[in-house]
Design a protein around this motif. Structure first.
Motif, mmCIF file in Angstrom:
data_model
loop_
_atom_site.group_PDB
_atom_site.id
_atom_site.type_symbol
_atom_site.label_atom_id
_atom_site.label_comp_id
_atom_site.label_asym_id
_atom_site.label_seq_id
_atom_site.Cartn_x
_atom_site.Cartn_y
_atom_site.Cartn_z
ATOM 1 N N THR B 90 23.209 -7.947 43.735
ATOM 2 C CA THR B 90 23.258 -6.541 44.145
ATOM 3 C C THR B 90 24.710 -6.067 44.270
ATOM 4 O OG1 THR B 90 21.164 -6.795 45.302
ATOM 5 C CG2 THR B 90 22.508 -4.899 45.924
ATOM 6 N N LEU B 94 26.222 -3.130 41.923
ATOM 7 C CA LEU B 94 26.736 -1.885 42.522
ATOM 8 C C LEU B 94 28.186 -1.652 42.094
ATOM 9 C CD1 LEU B 94 25.174 -2.029 46.125
ATOM 10 C CD2 LEU B 94 24.503 -0.520 44.248
ATOM 11 N N ARG B 100 20.299 2.049 40.074
ATOM 12 C CA ARG B 100 19.145 1.464 40.756
ATOM 13 C C ARG B 100 19.234 -0.055 40.663
ATOM 14 N NH1 ARG B 100 17.940 5.882 38.458
ATOM 15 N NH2 ARG B 100 18.083 4.854 36.436
ATOM 16 N N ARG B 177 20.304 3.397 44.440
ATOM 17 C CA ARG B 177 21.651 2.934 44.793
ATOM 18 C C ARG B 177 21.914 3.127 46.294
ATOM 19 N NH1 ARG B 177 26.491 1.861 42.164
ATOM 20 N NH2 ARG B 177 28.208 2.007 43.613
ATOM 21 N N GLU B 181 22.828 0.164 48.848
ATOM 22 C CA GLU B 181 24.103 0.163 49.581
ATOM 23 C C GLU B 181 23.886 -0.009 51.082
ATOM 24 O OE1 GLU B 181 27.056 2.865 46.775
ATOM 25 O OE2 GLU B 181 25.712 3.866 48.184
#
Lengths: 127, 244
Positions: B90, B94, B100, B177, B181
């Motif tokens: 992840t 990011l 996504r 997203r 986050e």
């Protein structure tokens, strides 16, 4: 004094010397050193005069000195387990952070993100 | 028209908007899955170009397969568990600008068409978090023992997290997203699934459960959780809740 008492006193005396040296050299904090010396002092007194534990036990409402020592040992072991568990947990978390960071640092992120999809039948790319 | 993989049985409609597919980064934690991982990744890549596969210290040669088949192969030098691998993937995705994040199991038990539907729901803005729910449709494929274990987990989370979900240990998830986050998985091992449910509950973001089908092959059954594992997860989860 029995041979066992002598051995016990030698060991406890050695530990006192070790703790004092550790505090003097700054490897152990003074509060922790003081606690260790109190525990070892109680051990030395109990080794020289075993009946003293019985007297203390009776004051606390426990009939035998050996029972008092057993209860204290159980509490000490449990506390030791808890401290070790918490330290192990922290070390594991730190290890995870390092491993995760290393994985990202070593990622071939310069590789194009839209690399050709592999063949649907074999599921293998040509790369 | 569908893209199908003969070995894993993964298939998916290919009518997902390519832009949506490209913005969705599929995270696959891999631990000793050398026999199936190439096929699983290969099938996903027929729809999603960005597949981040994290080899979590495998000892069976999975890394070689991951390196060859994933568009973004990452490697944990030491095994740190599925939760850690998901968070690594992840974080990486990011940083690369993912719109996504999707979580997908490496053993091939998820269906690509389910993933595509979940991605569409999140991309449309209907919700920020889409969670797979194997109990919404045909449950005949779910082994009875697994059904009882998973129902117990649902009940446990209803009490512990106060969130009303129907399948709390489903590894198929899609996050916007914004949702990704906000979530930081700290549970290394399997307790991460429970932690994610907590994070979902705390995020305050809209959640949808999407009916999915889990394929229980001999392989995925062998890799799945057992009763003892369930108790271990519960223990670790409770310890984490108490100690922070």
């Amino acid at each position: 004094m029995s041979p066992f008492q002598i051995v016990l006193l030698v060991v406890l005396g050695g530990m006192v010397a070790f703790i004092v040296q550790a505090v003097v050299r700054g490897r152990l904090g003074r509060p922790a050193g003081a606690i260790w010396l109190i525990v070892l002092g109680v051990g030395i007194i109990a080794s020289i005069d075993p009946n003293s534990t019985t007297a203390l036990a009776r004051r606390l409402g426990i009939s035998r000195g050996t029972d008092l020592i057993l209860y204290v040992l159980v509490l000490a072991v449990l506390q030791g387990f808890l401290i070790f568990y918490l330290r192990l947990r922290r070390v594991r978390r730190e290890l995870t952070i390092l491993v995760r960071r290393l994985a990202i640092l070593e990622a071939p992120s310069n590789r194009p993100s839209d690399a050709p999809a592999p063949d649907a039948a074999t599921g293998r790319s040509e790369a | 028209m569908s893209a199908a993989n003969h070995q894993t049985g993964l298939s998916a409609p290919t009518d997902l908007d390519p832009e949506i597919a490209a913005g969705t980064w599929v995270i696959i934690p891999v631990y000793n899955e050398a026999t199936v991982i190439s096929d699983v990744i290969g099938s996903i890549r027929t729809v999603f170009p960005n597949v981040v596969a994290i080899d979590d210290g495998s000892t069976d040669g999975s890394w070689d397969q991951v390196r060859r088949s994933a568009s973004h192969p990452l490697r944990h030098l030491v095994n740190r568990g599925q939760g850690a691998a998901l968070q690594t993937g992840t974080d990486y995705a990011l940083r690369q600008g993912a719109a996504r994040i999707a979580h997908f199991d490496a053993d091939g038990q998820h269906r690509l068409e389910d993933l595509c539907r979940m991605v569409e729901v999140v991309a449309s803005g209907e919700c920020d978090i889409a969670l797979g729910n194997r109990f919404a449709g045909d449950v005949s494929q779910v082994p009875p023992a697994r059904r009882v274990l998973l129902r117990a987990a649902v009940l446990f989370h209803r009490i512990a997290s106060g969130i009303e979900l129907h399948d709390v240990h489903n590894g198929l998830r899609v996050l916007s997203r914004r949702a990704a986050e906000r979530m930081e998985i700290t549970a290394d091992r399997m307790a991460h699934a429970s932690e994610i449910i907590d994070l979902v509950a705390r995020s305050g973001l809209p959640v949808q459960e999407i009916p999915v089908t889990i394929r229980y092959s001999e392989y995925s059954r062998a890799k799945g959780q057992r009763w003892t594992g369930g108790f271990r997860i519960m223990f670790h989860y409770l310890i984490a809740r108490i100690l922070g």
